[in-house]
Design an enzyme around this catalytic site. Sequence first.
Site, mmCIF file in Angstrom:
data_model
loop_
_atom_site.group_PDB
_atom_site.id
_atom_site.type_symbol
_atom_site.label_atom_id
_atom_site.label_comp_id
_atom_site.label_asym_id
_atom_site.label_seq_id
_atom_site.Cartn_x
_atom_site.Cartn_y
_atom_site.Cartn_z
ATOM 1 N N GLY A 97 -31.969 -9.144 -39.700
ATOM 2 C CA GLY A 97 -32.527 -10.476 -39.448
ATOM 3 C C GLY A 97 -32.396 -11.371 -40.668
ATOM 4 N NE ARG A 158 -31.652 -7.434 -35.578
ATOM 5 C CZ ARG A 158 -32.528 -7.435 -36.597
ATOM 6 N NH1 ARG A 158 -32.504 -6.451 -37.466
ATOM 7 N NH2 ARG A 158 -33.403 -8.405 -36.710
ATOM 8 C CE LYS A 219 -32.745 -8.398 -44.204
ATOM 9 N NZ LYS A 219 -32.588 -8.583 -42.798
ATOM 10 C CB THR A 220 -36.997 -7.416 -44.218
ATOM 11 O OG1 THR A 220 -37.678 -7.621 -42.966
ATOM 12 C CG2 THR A 220 -37.836 -6.458 -45.044
ATOM 13 C CG ASP A 222 -40.056 -7.523 -40.415
ATOM 14 O OD1 ASP A 222 -40.191 -8.707 -40.043
ATOM 15 O OD2 ASP A 222 -39.315 -6.709 -39.828
HETATM 16 P P1 FBP Z 1 -35.049 -7.377 -40.372
HETATM 17 O O1 FBP Z 1 -35.971 -6.204 -40.475
HETATM 18 O O2 FBP Z 1 -33.664 -6.992 -40.057
HETATM 19 O O3 FBP Z 1 -35.136 -8.258 -41.585
HETATM 20 O O4 FBP Z 1 -35.532 -8.274 -39.128
HETATM 21 C C1 FBP Z 1 -36.720 -8.939 -39.119
HETATM 22 C C2 FBP Z 1 -37.091 -9.528 -37.776
HETATM 23 O O5 FBP Z 1 -37.250 -10.927 -37.929
HETATM 24 C C3 FBP Z 1 -38.361 -8.912 -37.193
HETATM 25 O O6 FBP Z 1 -39.529 -9.486 -37.725
HETATM 26 C C4 FBP Z 1 -38.208 -9.167 -35.725
HETATM 27 O O7 FBP Z 1 -38.944 -8.239 -34.949
HETATM 28 C C5 FBP Z 1 -36.727 -8.992 -35.520
HETATM 29 O O8 FBP Z 1 -36.113 -9.311 -36.773
HETATM 30 C C6 FBP Z 1 -36.164 -9.867 -34.451
HETATM 31 O O9 FBP Z 1 -34.830 -9.511 -34.266
HETATM 32 P P2 FBP Z 1 -33.715 -10.455 -33.668
HETATM 33 O O10 FBP Z 1 -33.298 -11.418 -34.749
HETATM 34 O O11 FBP Z 1 -32.607 -9.513 -33.355
HETATM 35 O O12 FBP Z 1 -34.302 -11.161 -32.494
#
Ligand code: FBP
Length: 568
Positions: A97, A158, A219-220, A222
């Site tokens: 993400g 991803r 990074k994230t 979350d």
């Molecule tokens: P990452 O862990 O890859 O940084 O993703 C974070 C996130 O934003 C989560 O908070 C959320 O649940 C998910 O990605 C949403 O995924 P997508 O962008 O595939 O809808």
Amino acid sequence: MSTLAQQLQQMEAHQSLFELAVRQLTLPVCAAFGSANAPQAVSFANTARVLSTKDSDSVAKSFPNSVKASGNVVLAASGTNAKAAQGKRVAVLFSGGPASGGHNVVCGIKRVLGAGNTLLGVKPGPKGLLLGNLFEITDADVDAIINTGGFDFLGTDRTKIKTDEQFAQVKATCIKHNLDAIVIVGGDDSNTNAAVLAEFLFKGIKADGSGVQVIGVPKTIDGDLQIGDLLPISFGFDTATKIYSEMVGNILQDTKSSLKYWHFVKLMGRSASHVTIEVALQTKAAVTLISEEVAAKRQSIAAIVDQIAQIVVARAAKGITHGVVLVPEGLIEFIPEMNALIAELNDALAHNAAEFADEPQDTKADFIQDKLSADNARLFASLPAYVVRMLLADRDSHGNLQVSLIPTEKLLVDMVHARVKEINVKVPFSAHCHFLGYEGRCGAPTLFDAAYTYNLGLTAGSLILDGRSGYMATVTGLTTGGTPQAIPLSGLLNIERRHGQDEFVIEKALVKVDSPAMQYFAARRAEWAASDLFASPGPRQLWGPAAYQQPISVALNSKSESLAFKIG
Ligand code: FBP
């Protein structure tokens, strides 16, 4: 003198007054890099810290080159690198993400590589690496993207690199573009990918038998990639939570103005509740649910609903008929009874896939309910149709329930409404639902994220010029000037059972129920529930007195003396 119409057109394509101004912002750098205008590469030396996990012996067998080279020892900057390599070709990609600050990682790498090395961008994400979709990043690109975005410069995806065919494709890309190094900017899964690639590419890739270095960058949004004082937080978390906090603060102002609504706000963050607790600490909303606490206390849905309803009723008795409830995205999976139901549903759906697919739409729920144990069938039958529909929806590419699609906030509103009326039919309860997620991942970075990511980029580039591979770049001491460090990825790997098989993974860091941030929150929440003590943190600031703020949860957990951060 141009007309207003001409001035407006000049602001198109990332030329708003804000974007023009932030590009001019000079970012502080750790003292180790020298001057902010012309940062120098640093070299690294071993520290006394050696990392290990319960599975270190298995990791050593499966990652022999990485473990032999690093000894799982943490590195720290040891001075300017007078022998920094020249002529290197380095690729950088975003993975997973998006998160604010990614562009500054690219800028930091490019600046530290200097004119003597080449930086290539990979579009988009790991998939771009498989496709060999690379292009050269120029100084003009750096001037255009600095302090902006988002991941829009390179895009992201991803793709998990795991099959032999994919490894062969990566090797082909390395050879075709004559790569010396790859930087992977990503979360826990992407840094696991980086560890696996580092081992695969360690040697024997190029004609002279040498390998391709791999460096990860944390990074994230979350916030679930944390490694104690070595990595107090991943980048993107500060910007996302400050954007959400501004919005929640605005909603709180509205509640106290219009005096008639409850707002249930679901916050992104996947499984972990780091984002939610940070927004709670920033805004002091009336009610905040923390998934990890729900699991630790083994709370049922009925207990959670009753807890919220009692607060609604108690506030109404004091004439407060409004408030905000913060709900973490992953809550559903942490409620023990829901977790058990989801696990049994996953099995039932997997074992009856063909019949389930043939079942008419309006009898699918009954079909699957018949396959469940009595308790789970009862709970399943009690759920509203909009939740059942999402529970039966297709799993994601990893076989997981797509929790962000489940309208937990709506389910809670409906159940709280019913419970409030049971307690006292005269208590008014009118509610709105929100989901804050995507709007927080790509805004221009806060000063904290902008400076942090630029320094992470300088660190990642320095590690490459120092010949290192299999490390995650980190910057520690964020309140005392900052120190570039490197965490050996192989020292972080554990074995977890995923998709029916054992896999090496970097463990997700969930909120610890006994952490200082959680203790502070728990000590204050009764007062926040009883009366309106909310604060409106306002829009994130890049200049002025409010600019130098680290996340509150990070400050509490790292026992900082104030909210201020200091790099340089
Ligand atoms: P990452 O862990 O890859 O940084 O993703 C974070 C996130 O934003 C989560 O908070 C959320 O649940 C998910 O990605 C949403 O995924 P997508 O962008 O595939 O809808």
